[in-house]
Design an enzyme around this catalytic site. Structure first.
Site, PDB file in Angstrom:
ATOM      1  N   GLU A 102      -7.081   4.581   7.649  1.00  0.00           N
ATOM      2  CA  GLU A 102      -6.819   5.996   7.507  1.00  0.00           C
ATOM      3  C   GLU A 102      -8.305   6.580   6.593  1.00  0.00           C
ATOM      4  OE1 GLU A 102      -3.226   5.435   5.396  1.00  0.00           O
ATOM      5  OE2 GLU A 102      -2.508   4.990   7.280  1.00  0.00           O
ATOM      6  N   GLY A 151       2.032   2.302  10.754  1.00  0.00           N
ATOM      7  CA  GLY A 151       2.963   3.568  10.421  1.00  0.00           C
ATOM      8  C   GLY A 151       3.600   3.927  12.012  1.00  0.00           C
ATOM      9  N   GLU A 198      -5.609  -4.827  10.482  1.00  0.00           N
ATOM     10  CA  GLU A 198      -4.429  -3.904  10.508  1.00  0.00           C
ATOM     11  C   GLU A 198      -4.932  -3.134  12.117  1.00  0.00           C
ATOM     12  OE1 GLU A 198      -2.349  -2.666   6.935  1.00  0.00           O
ATOM     13  OE2 GLU A 198      -4.399  -1.863   6.774  1.00  0.00           O
ATOM     14  N   LYS A 211      -0.048   4.117  -0.297  1.00  0.00           N
ATOM     15  CA  LYS A 211      -0.793   5.671   0.242  1.00  0.00           C
ATOM     16  C   LYS A 211      -0.510   6.596  -0.538  1.00  0.00           C
ATOM     17  CE  LYS A 211      -0.191   3.451   4.820  1.00  0.00           C
ATOM     18  NZ  LYS A 211      -0.136   3.355   5.964  1.00  0.00           N
ATOM     19  N   SER A 239       3.202  -1.824  10.778  1.00  0.00           N
ATOM     20  CA  SER A 239       4.627  -1.886  10.596  1.00  0.00           C
ATOM     21  C   SER A 239       5.190  -3.244  10.508  1.00  0.00           C
ATOM     22  CB  SER A 239       4.995  -1.537  12.047  1.00  0.00           C
ATOM     23  OG  SER A 239       4.473  -0.105  12.254  1.00  0.00           O
ATOM     24  N   ASN A 245       0.728  -1.195  -0.011  1.00  0.00           N
ATOM     25  CA  ASN A 245      -0.036   0.037   0.084  1.00  0.00           C
ATOM     26  C   ASN A 245       0.906   1.292  -0.013  1.00  0.00           C
ATOM     27  OD1 ASN A 245      -2.024   1.849   0.407  1.00  0.00           O
ATOM     28  ND2 ASN A 245      -2.445   1.393   2.405  1.00  0.00           N
ATOM     29  N   HIS A 282      -9.697   0.968   4.554  1.00  0.00           N
ATOM     30  CA  HIS A 282      -8.209   1.189   5.361  1.00  0.00           C
ATOM     31  C   HIS A 282      -8.634   1.902   6.690  1.00  0.00           C
ATOM     32  CE1 HIS A 282      -4.338   2.405   6.123  1.00  0.00           C
ATOM     33  NE2 HIS A 282      -3.724   1.287   5.880  1.00  0.00           N
TER      34      HIS A 282
HETATM   35  P1  PGA Z   1       2.703   0.280   7.817  1.00  0.00           P
HETATM   36  O1  PGA Z   1       1.310   0.454   7.325  1.00  0.00           O
HETATM   37  O2  PGA Z   1       3.238  -1.058   7.388  1.00  0.00           O
HETATM   38  O3  PGA Z   1       3.332   1.528   7.178  1.00  0.00           O
HETATM   39  O4  PGA Z   1       2.334   0.351   9.146  1.00  0.00           O
HETATM   40  C1  PGA Z   1       0.147  -0.648   6.776  1.00  0.00           C
HETATM   41  C2  PGA Z   1      -0.993  -0.154   6.254  1.00  0.00           C
HETATM   42  O5  PGA Z   1      -1.455   0.975   6.566  1.00  0.00           O
HETATM   43  O6  PGA Z   1      -1.578  -0.852   5.359  1.00  0.00           O
END
Ligand code: PGA
Length: 262
Positions: free
Chosen positions: A100, A176, A170, A13, A217, A11, A98
């Site tokens: 976000e 993140g 997640e 983003k 992460s 992803n 997601h």
């Molecule tokens: P990250 O993001 O690996 O940076 O924690 C995962 C995601 O948002 O799908």
């Protein structure tokens, strides 16, 4: 245990401009000679076409994914992109729900459910994201939140269509942040998610088949331990998907698991 091929999603983003996106796609095409997992990469909308061309010219097995989609096929929806537009540019998979989008952009379970069903009806595969916040985890609500999000988000999805759904667990606090769920905590959540698919919403066949990715992460140094858990079928990768070496190492970690299991 059911034989599920791991699935790794990248992803990207709202990162990487045209040159960087193209360079990363080329590096992944070159680096991924023997894929132990299914792999998809999800660039930002403006670069889908360009990245898709790179993948198709190289006849790569890497799938092209989008990070979101709108529910309607066309019309007066300023700024939105439809399922058929995604298919036009070669996308075969789309991320829906997601965290976000749930938490930063206030998407509701009802909207997410409409997106899931629209994408499946249009022939796209779906990576359907769920997960609890830190506050919810600390209140002991992890499973309840996951089950609720699945109950709403996958309402009205047929068992047949579930063959094209991957669930991405997640935990919001792990995305993140550099904080990863321990393999045991992640496994416990995945096991409860699969149990809900089995007993609460679908049946044995769907539960045994559905892939549940872990996201939050995931890095080259923790991927193998996570992927070694029986109910973790790969990962949805954010930060570490932006560097070819890291992403390739994470994909390779699925092979380490397969080799040690065999
Ligand atoms: P990250 O993001 O690996 O940076 O924690 C995962 C995601 O948002 O799908």
């Amino acid at each position: 245990m059911a034989d599920r091929k791991p699935f790794i999603g990248g992803n990207w983003k709202m990162n990487l401009h045209a040159d960087e996106a193209a360079a990363l796609a080329r590096a992944l095409v070159d680096g991924l000679t023997d894929a132990p997992a299914e792999v998809a990469i999800c660039p930002a909308f403006p670069y889908l076409h360009q990245v898709g061309e790179i993948l198709s010219q190289a006849q790569s097995k890497i799938q092209l994914g989008a990070q979101d989609v709108h529910t309607d096929p066309n019309g007066a929806f300023t700024g939105e992109v439809s399922c058929s537009m995604l298919r036009d540019v070669g996308a075969t998979v789309v991320i829906v729900g997601h965290s976000e989008r749930r938490h930063v952009l206030a998407e509701s379970d009802v909207l997410i459910n409409a997106k899931v069903r629209a994408a499946l009806d249009a022939g796209l595969d779906v990576i359907f994201c769920i997960g609890e916040t830190l506050q919810q985890r600390e209140a002991g609500m992890t499973d309840a939140v996951n089950w609720g999000q699945i109950g709403y988000g996958l309402a009205g999805v047929s068992s047949d269509h579930m063959a094209r759904v991957t669930i991405a667990y997640e935990p919001v606090w792990a995305i993140g942040t550099g904080m990863t769920a321990t393999p045991d905590d992640a496994q416990a959540a995945h096991q409860a998610i699969r149990a809900f698919i089995r007993c609460g919403m679908f049946n044995d066949a769907v539960a045994d088949r559905v892939r549940i990715q872990y996201g939050g992460s995931v890095k080259p140094d923790n991927a193998a331990q996570l992927f070694a858990q029986p109910d973790i079928d790969g990962g949805l990768i954010g930060g570490a998907a932006l560097k070819a070496d890291d992403f390739l190492a994470i994909i390779a970690a699925t092979q380490t698991v397969a080799a040690s299991a065999g």
